[in-house]
Design a protein around this motif. Structure first.
Motif: not given
Length: 122
Positions: A11-32
């Motif tokens: 989560t820290i990595l994705l947020l620092a890089l600018g991915f938005s948790p509002k996007n469903i793809g963020y959740h898929y990517l995070r779990r992947a």
């Protein structure tokens, strides 16, 4: 490492890089990313192994998982300057790839980055 700790790091990595948790793809990517950090053999068969598992987890088709992650990566990349180094809280610098990465190459990059930064098992 406990799975909640790994999820926190991802989560820290994705947020620092600018991915938005509002996007469903963020959740898929995070779990992947969490799954590939826990079992790097998933990177060998993302189409046949990773996406179907994610599809069951999120109650959707594996093809939808792949397409949504690809779209999310593409949208993220449009906002970035290739070669830029982005600081990630206490983990180091992540370098934006020279060209828009594929799902597999970004998953490999994120997995390697997290393994290197926190000596996760490979």
């Amino acid at each position: 490492m406990e799975s909640y700790e790994l999820e926190h790091l991802v989560t820290i990595l994705l947020l620092a890089l600018g991915f938005s948790p509002k996007n469903i793809g963020y959740h898929y990517l995070r779990r992947a990313i969490c799954m590939t950090c826990q079992d790097s053999s998933m990177l060998d068969l993302i189409t046949k192994k990773l996406y179907p598992v994610l599809g069951k987890m999120f109650q959707t088709k594996a093809t939808d998982i792949e397409r949504t992650i690809r779209f999310t990566i593409g949208e993220w990349y449009k906002e970035k300057v290739p070669g830029t180094q982005i600081p990630v809280q206490e983990m180091g610098l992540f370098t934006v790839p020279a060209e828009c990465p594929s799902n597999l190459s970004l998953l490999k990059s994120f997995t390697a980055f997290l393994q290197e930064a926190h000596t996760l098992p490979s």
